[in-house]
Design a protein around this motif. Structure first.
Motif, PDB file in Angstrom:
ATOM      1  N   ALA A  39       5.137  68.861  88.435  1.00 53.47           N
ATOM      2  CA  ALA A  39       3.850  69.261  87.862  1.00 53.47           C
ATOM      3  C   ALA A  39       4.026  70.433  86.897  1.00 53.47           C
ATOM      4  O   ALA A  39       3.330  70.513  85.880  1.00 53.47           O
ATOM      5  CB  ALA A  39       2.863  69.619  88.967  1.00 53.47           C
ATOM      6  N   SER A  40       4.979  71.321  87.172  1.00 50.58           N
ATOM      7  CA  SER A  40       5.261  72.442  86.266  1.00 50.58           C
ATOM      8  C   SER A  40       5.794  71.948  84.930  1.00 50.58           C
ATOM      9  O   SER A  40       5.396  72.434  83.871  1.00 50.58           O
ATOM     10  CB  SER A  40       6.280  73.400  86.894  1.00 50.58           C
ATOM     11  N   VAL A  41       6.696  70.987  84.974  1.00 46.87           N
ATOM     12  CA  VAL A  41       7.250  70.414  83.746  1.00 46.87           C
ATOM     13  C   VAL A  41       6.142  69.709  82.965  1.00 46.87           C
ATOM     14  O   VAL A  41       6.036  69.858  81.740  1.00 46.87           O
ATOM     15  CB  VAL A  41       8.419  69.453  84.068  1.00 46.87           C
ATOM     16  N   ALA A  42       5.305  68.951  83.659  1.00 43.38           N
ATOM     17  CA  ALA A  42       4.198  68.259  83.001  1.00 43.38           C
ATOM     18  C   ALA A  42       3.214  69.262  82.388  1.00 43.38           C
ATOM     19  O   ALA A  42       2.724  69.059  81.271  1.00 43.38           O
ATOM     20  CB  ALA A  42       3.477  67.348  83.991  1.00 43.38           C
ATOM     21  N   ALA A  48       3.919  72.345  81.372  1.00 43.47           N
ATOM     22  CA  ALA A  48       4.575  72.958  80.207  1.00 43.47           C
ATOM     23  C   ALA A  48       4.509  72.023  78.998  1.00 43.47           C
ATOM     24  O   ALA A  48       4.205  72.458  77.879  1.00 43.47           O
ATOM     25  CB  ALA A  48       6.019  73.305  80.537  1.00 43.47           C
ATOM     26  N   PHE A  49       4.776  70.743  79.214  1.00 36.64           N
ATOM     27  CA  PHE A  49       4.703  69.768  78.128  1.00 36.64           C
ATOM     28  C   PHE A  49       3.273  69.666  77.597  1.00 36.64           C
ATOM     29  O   PHE A  49       3.047  69.613  76.382  1.00 36.64           O
ATOM     30  CB  PHE A  49       5.195  68.402  78.602  1.00 36.64           C
ATOM     31  N   SER A  50       2.289  69.650  78.493  1.00 39.41           N
ATOM     32  CA  SER A  50       0.890  69.561  78.097  1.00 39.41           C
ATOM     33  C   SER A  50       0.457  70.790  77.291  1.00 39.41           C
ATOM     34  O   SER A  50      -0.230  70.662  76.270  1.00 39.41           O
ATOM     35  CB  SER A  50       0.004  69.403  79.337  1.00 39.41           C
ATOM     36  N   ILE A  51       0.862  71.959  77.718  1.00 42.35           N
ATOM     37  CA  ILE A  51       0.536  73.194  77.003  1.00 42.35           C
ATOM     38  C   ILE A  51       1.171  73.184  75.616  1.00 42.35           C
ATOM     39  O   ILE A  51       0.521  73.500  74.613  1.00 42.35           O
ATOM     40  CB  ILE A  51       0.965  74.429  77.812  1.00 42.35           C
ATOM     41  N   LEU A  65      -9.888  70.117  75.249  1.00 45.24           N
ATOM     42  CA  LEU A  65      -8.514  70.324  74.806  1.00 45.24           C
ATOM     43  C   LEU A  65      -7.626  70.889  75.917  1.00 45.24           C
ATOM     44  O   LEU A  65      -6.483  70.462  76.073  1.00 45.24           O
ATOM     45  CB  LEU A  65      -8.515  71.264  73.597  1.00 45.24           C
ATOM     46  N   TRP A  66      -8.150  71.819  76.702  1.00 42.34           N
ATOM     47  CA  TRP A  66      -7.311  72.528  77.671  1.00 42.34           C
ATOM     48  C   TRP A  66      -7.426  72.058  79.118  1.00 42.34           C
ATOM     49  O   TRP A  66      -6.614  72.451  79.963  1.00 42.34           O
ATOM     50  CB  TRP A  66      -7.601  74.024  77.599  1.00 42.34           C
ATOM     51  N   THR A  67      -8.397  71.220  79.464  1.00 42.95           N
ATOM     52  CA  THR A  67      -8.569  70.786  80.852  1.00 42.95           C
ATOM     53  C   THR A  67      -7.328  70.128  81.456  1.00 42.95           C
ATOM     54  O   THR A  67      -6.938  70.475  82.575  1.00 42.95           O
ATOM     55  CB  THR A  67      -9.807  69.871  80.988  1.00 42.95           C
ATOM     56  N   PRO A  68      -6.659  69.200  80.768  1.00 44.57           N
ATOM     57  CA  PRO A  68      -5.458  68.599  81.375  1.00 44.57           C
ATOM     58  C   PRO A  68      -4.368  69.625  81.678  1.00 44.57           C
ATOM     59  O   PRO A  68      -3.744  69.581  82.751  1.00 44.57           O
ATOM     60  CB  PRO A  68      -4.978  67.589  80.325  1.00 44.57           C
TER      61      PRO A  68
END
Length: 128
Positions: A15-18, A20-23, A99-102
């Motif tokens: 979840a941390s990697v996901a 970071a990718f999302s951000i 934009l930022w919810t995910p």
């Protein structure tokens, strides 16, 4: 001291990697996108699923289905954010929440699982 829950830690790491990718993707989209004014032309399955229409910088007219946290009405004027190289595929209503919810959701998920894993908490009774 309890033994760490490695399963929860693994989920938290994923979840941390996901997150970071999302951000990273969200920041990249904000920096490389253009904002224009569009219109809600119709609603699909309620006010949270508007079909938007807008004219892009390339002079072409686009219509796109989108989902949003906010509720809209047909005929309402909205700000649209899109990438100039892909107006049809990237267009969305320009909203900080949308934009930022995910990214925020994935970050909260990561923190929760990492915390549970480090404290040695079981994800459910009997599972360790």
């Amino acid at each position: 001291m309890k033994r760490p829950n490695y399963f929860a830690l693994a989920i938290g790491l994923c979840a941390s990697v996901a997150a970071a990718f999302s951000i990273y993707s969200t920041i990249d989209f904000r920096l490389s996108s253009i904002v224009t004014t569009g219109e809600v032309i119709r609603l699909n399955s309620g006010g949270h699923h508007p079909q938007i229409a807008f004219d892009a910088k390339d002079g072409r007219h686009y219509e796109r289905l989108t989902g949003t946290i906010r509720s809209f009405t047909a005929g309402q004027s909205v700000l649209i954010r899109y990438r100039p190289d892909d107006p049809d595929g990237s267009a969305m209503i320009d909203s900080v929440l949308d934009l930022w919810t995910p990214s925020v959701f994935l970050l909260i998920l990561a923190v929760g699982f990492l915390d549970a894993g480090l404290r040695g908490e079981a994800l459910r009774k009997g599972l360790r």
